[in-house]
Motif scaffolding. Sequence first.
Motif, short mmCIF file in Angstrom:
data_model
loop_
_atom_site.label_atom_id
_atom_site.label_comp_id
_atom_site.label_asym_id
_atom_site.label_seq_id
_atom_site.Cartn_x
_atom_site.Cartn_y
_atom_site.Cartn_z
N ASP A 136 0.56 -1.23 -0.01
CA ASP A 136 -0.06 0.02 -0.09
C ASP A 136 0.96 1.73 -0.16
O ASP A 136 0.42 2.31 -0.77
CB ASP A 136 -1.14 0.26 1.35
CG ASP A 136 -1.61 -1.02 1.37
OD1 ASP A 136 -2.44 -1.61 -0.19
OD2 ASP A 136 -2.37 -1.34 2.37
N ASP A 166 3.24 1.20 -3.51
CA ASP A 166 1.64 1.75 -4.51
C ASP A 166 1.83 3.74 -4.38
O ASP A 166 1.70 4.61 -4.94
CB ASP A 166 0.39 1.61 -3.86
CG ASP A 166 -0.73 2.03 -5.15
OD1 ASP A 166 -0.78 1.47 -5.83
OD2 ASP A 166 -1.55 2.64 -4.68
N GLU A 167 1.62 4.32 -2.74
CA GLU A 167 1.57 5.39 -2.81
C GLU A 167 2.26 6.43 -3.09
O GLU A 167 2.52 7.26 -3.65
CB GLU A 167 0.71 5.75 -1.08
CG GLU A 167 0.24 6.95 -0.94
CD GLU A 167 0.07 7.34 0.51
OE1 GLU A 167 0.19 8.53 1.32
OE2 GLU A 167 -0.19 6.31 1.16
N LYS A 168 3.51 6.15 -2.83
CA LYS A 168 4.46 6.66 -3.21
C LYS A 168 4.82 6.74 -4.23
O LYS A 168 5.75 7.53 -5.37
CB LYS A 168 5.89 6.40 -1.88
CG LYS A 168 5.65 7.00 -0.63
CD LYS A 168 5.69 7.37 -0.72
CE LYS A 168 5.36 7.76 1.29
NZ LYS A 168 5.17 9.08 1.90
N GLY A 224 2.83 6.46 -7.06
CA GLY A 224 1.82 6.63 -8.04
C GLY A 224 2.81 8.81 -7.69
O GLY A 224 1.98 9.19 -8.70
N PRO A 271 -3.45 7.42 -10.14
CA PRO A 271 -3.83 8.00 -8.37
C PRO A 271 -3.61 6.59 -7.41
O PRO A 271 -3.55 5.58 -7.60
CB PRO A 271 -5.03 8.03 -9.51
CG PRO A 271 -5.29 7.19 -10.31
CD PRO A 271 -3.98 7.43 -10.79
N LYS A 272 -3.98 6.87 -6.35
CA LYS A 272 -3.74 6.28 -5.39
C LYS A 272 -4.53 4.64 -5.94
O LYS A 272 -5.82 4.27 -6.28
CB LYS A 272 -4.45 5.89 -4.13
CG LYS A 272 -3.77 4.91 -3.24
CD LYS A 272 -4.70 5.25 -1.60
CE LYS A 272 -4.47 4.15 -0.21
NZ LYS A 272 -2.93 4.04 -0.14
N GLY A 273 -3.93 3.43 -6.25
CA GLY A 273 -4.00 2.02 -6.21
C GLY A 273 -3.68 1.56 -8.19
O GLY A 273 -3.57 0.34 -8.01
N GLU A 274 -3.67 2.48 -8.85
CA GLU A 274 -2.81 2.54 -9.91
C GLU A 274 -2.02 2.00 -9.64
O GLU A 274 -1.65 1.08 -11.47
CB GLU A 274 -3.15 3.22 -10.44
CG GLU A 274 -5.00 3.91 -11.65
CD GLU A 274 -5.76 2.86 -12.10
OE1 GLU A 274 -4.99 2.46 -12.50
OE2 GLU A 274 -6.36 2.32 -10.93
N THR A 275 -0.81 1.95 -9.66
CA THR A 275 1.06 1.72 -9.30
C THR A 275 0.46 0.49 -9.27
O THR A 275 0.93 -0.25 -9.92
CB THR A 275 1.90 2.02 -8.98
OG1 THR A 275 1.54 3.36 -8.84
CG2 THR A 275 3.09 1.56 -8.67
#
Length: 258
Positions: free
Chosen positions: A193, A196-198, A200, A206-210
């Motif tokens: 998680d 993904d956030e970093k 991104g 956006p969050k979740g897309e990575t």
Amino acid sequence: MKLKGKVAIITGAGRGIGRGIALRLAQDGADVVVNDINSETVNKVVKEIEALGRKAIAIVADVSNGTAVYAMVEQAVAEFGKLDIMVANAGIAQVKQAIEITEEDWDRIFSVNAKGIFLCDQAAAKQMIKQKSGKIINCASIAGHSGFSLLSSYSATKFAVVGFTQALAKELGPFGINVNAYCPGIVGTDMWDLIDEKMGIYLDLPKGETLKKYTELITLGRVETPEDVACLVSYLASDDANYMTGQSINICGGIIMS
């Protein structure tokens, strides 16, 4: 139960992969020392293990602190009489471009991911040499086989774990001690998680897309679970793996094949 009568320490076991490993080894019959830096999470996992009918104790300790690590092993032996399995699982991630990494960043991730493995392995090895048997199992990563963009410092720590695992296996083989490592891929945990956030931010996603983007690399088409990793660790901890040592095994759904 293939680990009946065995005693295991799992570091970083308060959540994620470590929790999955702790529960699986308990299901296999082992008594478990649950380690993490958060007392609330380790105590919760201890209760989960006790509900499975196994013994468990919580030890809050920072794996980058040698005194704390040696005290953890001593406490485990005092409680259970021996130590059969050390799963050096604790680790942290760091998402940055290499040119942005500070000395403090570099020292921090190496302190946990590399020094922590070294300390846990060393403390366990000294006990296992007395016993003339034992399984040391380290947490590496597919990033220990191939460097990943934006994870350069993390990759460097995991390459270090792979090298140390090989060297230690050669030193401890004459004492009947096996040393191996497991190399997860993209696991659905709090660590990913964060990645993904970093990531991104750098990739303008956006969050979740990575996570979605990287999942496309997985041959089996789904994100890994802690239970997937725990299956491999269960094997490495068992007598079935008595002739395996010095290996760092990818368990990643086919992201990397070798």
